[in-house]
Enzyme design. Structure first.
Site, PDB file in Angstrom:
ATOM      1  CG  ASN A  52      -2.082   0.978   1.080  1.00 42.85           C
ATOM      2  OD1 ASN A  52      -1.924   2.061   0.542  1.00 42.85           O
ATOM      3  ND2 ASN A  52      -3.256   0.602   1.565  1.00 42.85           N
ATOM      4  CG  ASP A  53       1.619   2.942   3.720  1.00 44.14           C
ATOM      5  OD1 ASP A  53       0.537   3.462   3.405  1.00 44.14           O
ATOM      6  OD2 ASP A  53       1.825   2.399   4.821  1.00 44.14           O
TER       7      ASP A  53
END
Length: 471
Positions: A396-397
Site C-alpha cells: 500500500n504505502d
C-alpha cells in the site's frame, strides 16, 4: 598470557572470521543461506572454546554446571521450536523477541559481573564501569523496547502511535536519571544506584517505542537489532571475551548501517522516527468499493488473467498482504505459469515493504522464487514504464503516488513507480488503509483495476484462470 589463553584467543579469531564471512555472504539472497551457515559454525566454535575455557579455569561449580547445561538445553529447545514453527507473518515479532532476549541477556551479564566485583573489591571504577553501565543501559532499553515492538506487531498493543500528555517530558526525566546516576556510579560503587539505572532504562525503552507508529516499524526493528549488537559488544568488554566483542560490534555496525538505509528509504530522519507519531496501523475493515469512489474499478479473476497471460513483461510487487495471507507459494506458481508462456516476470522489492528489513526477500525465498528475479527499488523503477502489467499484492504505502507531492505524511518517501506501467492490477481484501493511514491514490488511477480478495485465494483463482487460457 599463557599458551592456553593464546590458543583460546586464536580460536576466537577463527570464530570472528566466520562471522565476517557470514555477514559478507548475507549481502546477496543467493548466498544468504551459506552466510547463515558460516555464522552458525563461528558461533559453535566460540561456544566450544568458551566451554573449554570454563572447564580449564574451574570457575564454574557443580550447581553452576547444572544451571548452565539446563539453561542451554531449555533455550535451545525453545529457540528451535520458535524458529521452525513460527509463521512468516509472525517473523517480525520473532525477530523483535530475539532482540529482546539478546539485550536482556547482555544486561544480566553486566549486572552479575558488577555484583561479583563489588563484593570482591568494593566496586569497579574507570573503564570497566563505563562498559558495565553502557551494557546495562543499552541492554535494558533493547529488552523493554523490543517487547513493546513485538506487541505492536502482534496487535496486542495498538499499532498507532501511543502519545500522551507529558510523555516527552517523562522521557527527558528518565534520561536525566539515567545519565546522572551513571555519572555517580563512575566514582562510587553502589548496587542500588545500578538498579535505578536498570529500572529507568527499562522504562525509557517502553516510552521510546510506544509513540512510534506502525509505518516506522521496519526501521525500529533494525535500530533495536543494532542496540542488541552494541549491548553484546559491551558485555564482551565486561567479561573480556573477544568473540562477544567482535560479534556484537558486527551486529551493531551492520544494524546501524541498515537503520540508516531504511530511514533513507522512507525519507525520514532517525530523530523523527524516534520522536514518533507516524503510522496508524493497518486498517482492515472491509469497505464496499462502490461506496468509496466512483473511479475505483473492480475486476474479476478471468479479466485479470487475460491481462497477465497476454502480457510481454509482468512485475509483481509483494507487500504485507502477501505475507498475511501466506500467499508466497501461490504467487510463485502464478509466476511460473506466466514464464511458461514466455512472459518476463520479476519482483519489485521496496526496502520497507513488510514489517521488518528483508521481509519480502525471506518470504519469496521460502517459495523458492529465483533470486535473480528479486529486484531492488532503484533497479526496478526504470523498468515500470516498459512493463505491460504490474500485479500489486497488498503493498500500500510503498506504491502510493501521494509521496511525490508535498503536504502528506509520506511526502518525499521513495516509492515504486508502478503507476508508470501500462496496466496495474491491485490485489487487496478491501479499500482499507496501509500503515501510514492514507488513501492510496494509485487505486483511482484510470490504469488501475482492483481485485478484491484475500491474496492466497486471489493467487489460486488467477493461476486457475491462466491455466484455462493456456489449456
Amino acid at each position: 598470557m599463557s599458551s592456553f589463553d593464546t590458543s583460546i584467543q586464536l580460536i576466537y579469531v577463527l570464530a570472528a572470521a566466520c562471522f565476517v564471512i557470514g555477514l559478507h555472504l548475507m549481502n546477496s539472497p543467493g548466498s544468504a543461506r551459506r552466510g547463515n551457515q558460516a555464522s552458525t559454525i563461528g558461533m559453535v566454535i566460540a561456544g566450544i572454546a568458551t566451554l573449554i575455557l570454563l572447564i580449564h579455569s574451574g570457575s564454574v561449580t557443580g550447581v553452576g554446571w547444572t544451571v548452565l547445561i539446563l539453561g542451554s538445553a531449555v533455550g535451545s529447545v525453545i529457540g528451535l521450536f520458535a524458529a521452525r514453527s513460527v509463521q512468516m507473518t509472525a517473523m517480525p515479532q520473532l525477530v523483535s523477541m530475539f532482540n529482546s532476549v539478546g539485550g536482556g541477556a547482555a544486561a544480566l551479564v553486566a549486572i552479575y559481573e558488577y555484583i561479583h566485583d563489588e563484593g570482591a573489591a568494593g566496586g569497579v571504577l574507570g573503564t570497566t564501569t563505563v562498559t558495565t553501565l553502557l551494557d546495562v543501559i543499552i541492554g535494558a532499553v533493547t529488552f523493554s523496547g523490543s517487547i513493546i515492538a513485538a506487541g505492536k506487531l502482534q496487535g496486542v498493543i495498538p499499532g498507532q502511535p501511543l502519545i500522551f500528555r507529558g510523555g516527552r517530558l517523562l522521557n527527558i526525566g528518565l534520561g536525566v536519571v539515567i545519565g546522572g546516576t551513571a555519572i555517580f556510579l563512575l566514582t562510587t560503587a553502589s548496587l542500588p544506584a545500578l538498579f535505578i539505572v536498570l529500572l529507568a532504562s527499562l522504562a525509557f525503552g517502553v516510552m521510546m517505542v510506544l509513540p512510534i507508529g506502525g509505518a516506522d516499524m521496519p526501521v525500529v526493528i533494525s535500530l533495536l537489532n543494532a542496540f542488541t549488537g552494541t549491548a553484546v559488544a559491551m558485555a564482551g568488554f565486561v567479561i573480556a571475551n573477544w568473540a562477544l566483542i567482535v560479534a556484537g560490534a558486527l551486529v551493531g555496525a551492520s544494524g546501524g548501517i541498515l537503520t540508516k538505509l531504511m530511514a533513507d528509504a522512507m525519507n525520514r530522519s532517525l530523530a523523527n522516527i524516534i520522536v514518533g507519531g507516524f503510522g496508524t496501523g493497518d486498517s482492515v475493515a472491509a469497505i464496499d468499493p462502490a461506496a468509496t469512489n466512483a473511479q475505483v474499478r473492480a475486476i474479476a479473476a478471468d479479466d485479470a488473467a487475460i491481462q497477465l497471460a497476454y502480457a510481454g513483461k509482468v512485475i509483481i510487487v509483494p507487500g504485507y498482504g502477501l505475507a498475511a495471507a501466506q500467499a508466497q507459494h501461490g504467487v510463485a506458481e502464478l509466476a511460473s505459469l506466466l514464464e511458461s508462456r514466455g512472459i518476463e516476470v520479476s519482483y519489485a522489492i521496496h526496502p520497507v515493504a513488510g514489517r521488518m528489513p528483508g521481509h519480502m526477500n525471506v518470504l519469496l525465498a521460502e517459495a523458492n522464487v529465483p533470486y535473480p528475479q528479486l529486484v531492488e527499488m532503484d533497479e526496478i523503477n526504470p523498468e515500470f514504464a516498459r512493463t505491460d502489467v504490474v500485479l500489486v499484492i497488498g503493498a500500500n504505502d510503498v506504491t502510493n503516488p501521494a509521496a511525490r507531492r508535498a503536504g502528506t505524511p509520506i511526502s518525499g518517501m521513495p516509492i515504486l513507480d508502478v503507476d508508470q506501467a501500462k496496466s496495474i492490477i491491485v490485489v487487496k481484501r478491501s479499500m482499507g488503509h496501509g500503515y501510514a493511514g492514507l488513501d492510496n491514490e494509485l487505486y483511482t488511477d484510470p490504469k488501475t483495476s482492483m481485485y478484491f480478495a484475500d491474496a492466497k485465494k486471489a493467487m489460486s483463482q488467477l493461476a486457475a484462470a491462466v491455466k484455462t487460457l493456456v489449456g
